[in-house]
Design a protein around this motif. Sequence first.
Motif, PDB file in Angstrom:
ATOM      1  N   THR A 116       0.836  -1.206   0.000  1.00 26.70           N
ATOM      2  CA  THR A 116       0.000   0.000   0.000  1.00 26.70           C
ATOM      3  C   THR A 116       0.866   1.249   0.000  1.00 26.70           C
ATOM      4  N   LEU A 117       1.870   1.293   0.875  1.00 30.51           N
ATOM      5  CA  LEU A 117       2.761   2.456   0.949  1.00 30.51           C
ATOM      6  C   LEU A 117       3.488   2.684  -0.369  1.00 30.51           C
ATOM      7  N   LYS A 118       3.977   1.607  -0.944  1.00 26.82           N
ATOM      8  CA  LYS A 118       4.750   1.716  -2.182  1.00 26.82           C
ATOM      9  C   LYS A 118       3.860   2.097  -3.364  1.00 26.82           C
ATOM     10  N   THR A 119       2.720   1.448  -3.477  1.00 26.11           N
ATOM     11  CA  THR A 119       1.788   1.765  -4.568  1.00 26.11           C
ATOM     12  C   THR A 119       1.326   3.215  -4.472  1.00 26.11           C
ATOM     13  N   ALA A 120       1.042   3.667  -3.257  1.00 25.97           N
ATOM     14  CA  ALA A 120       0.594   5.048  -3.065  1.00 25.97           C
ATOM     15  C   ALA A 120       1.675   6.050  -3.473  1.00 25.97           C
ATOM     16  N   ALA A 121       2.910   5.802  -3.042  1.00 24.88           N
ATOM     17  CA  ALA A 121       4.010   6.725  -3.361  1.00 24.88           C
ATOM     18  C   ALA A 121       4.277   6.778  -4.856  1.00 24.88           C
ATOM     19  N   PHE A 122       4.398   5.607  -5.485  1.00 23.91           N
ATOM     20  CA  PHE A 122       4.641   5.574  -6.931  1.00 23.91           C
ATOM     21  C   PHE A 122       3.419   6.090  -7.693  1.00 23.91           C
ATOM     22  N   GLY A 123       2.237   5.810  -7.159  1.00 25.91           N
ATOM     23  CA  GLY A 123       1.011   6.300  -7.786  1.00 25.91           C
ATOM     24  C   GLY A 123       0.921   7.814  -7.747  1.00 25.91           C
ATOM     25  N   ALA A 124       1.402   8.427  -6.661  1.00 29.70           N
ATOM     26  CA  ALA A 124       1.410   9.890  -6.552  1.00 29.70           C
ATOM     27  C   ALA A 124       2.281  10.493  -7.654  1.00 29.70           C
ATOM     28  N   VAL A 125       3.439   9.881  -7.859  1.00 30.88           N
ATOM     29  CA  VAL A 125       4.337  10.351  -8.925  1.00 30.88           C
ATOM     30  C   VAL A 125       3.672  10.158 -10.287  1.00 30.88           C
ATOM     31  N   PHE A 126       3.017   9.020 -10.468  1.00 30.40           N
ATOM     32  CA  PHE A 126       2.333   8.750 -11.731  1.00 30.40           C
ATOM     33  C   PHE A 126       1.238   9.778 -11.996  1.00 30.40           C
ATOM     34  N   LEU A 127       0.465  10.131 -10.977  1.00 29.18           N
ATOM     35  CA  LEU A 127      -0.602  11.128 -11.156  1.00 29.18           C
ATOM     36  C   LEU A 127      -0.043  12.459 -11.644  1.00 29.18           C
TER      37      LEU A 127
END
Length: 141
Positions: free
Chosen positions: A11-22
Amino acid sequence: MTELTAEEKSTLKTAAFGAVFLVSDADPGFFTMLKESFAASDALAGATGLVREVLTGGPLPKLPRGSTAEVEAVVLPALERSVAILREKAPSEVDNYRAAVVAAAEQAASAAHGVDAREADALAKVKSAVGVVSDPTPTGE
């Protein structure tokens, strides 16, 4: 400090990388995205402690696909959940996580052509999701 489960780390990793992706997705183009990804990876790798271990270890996360709204619907709650997980299990890491995610998103936004309005909007949403008050003045315009 309680150990994080594999699901919590994901969850932490997906959220962090997802923030960059957004943020990166707000400024389309292959070379732009590549530049932004490299800039963001430096910020994520610059985290310390448990946050660094989670963000730099293991496989890359599977990011959601779809429209911006569909990606936001997964990433923004994951960011909120990540902060809640750390508050509960590793309170001393909350600020470290917030700083790493915001720095990565900001570096991605400013890596190519400065920060435009769409990127500023994505940054504001990321900051809000991790509980960081946004500066209303866009940078790099």
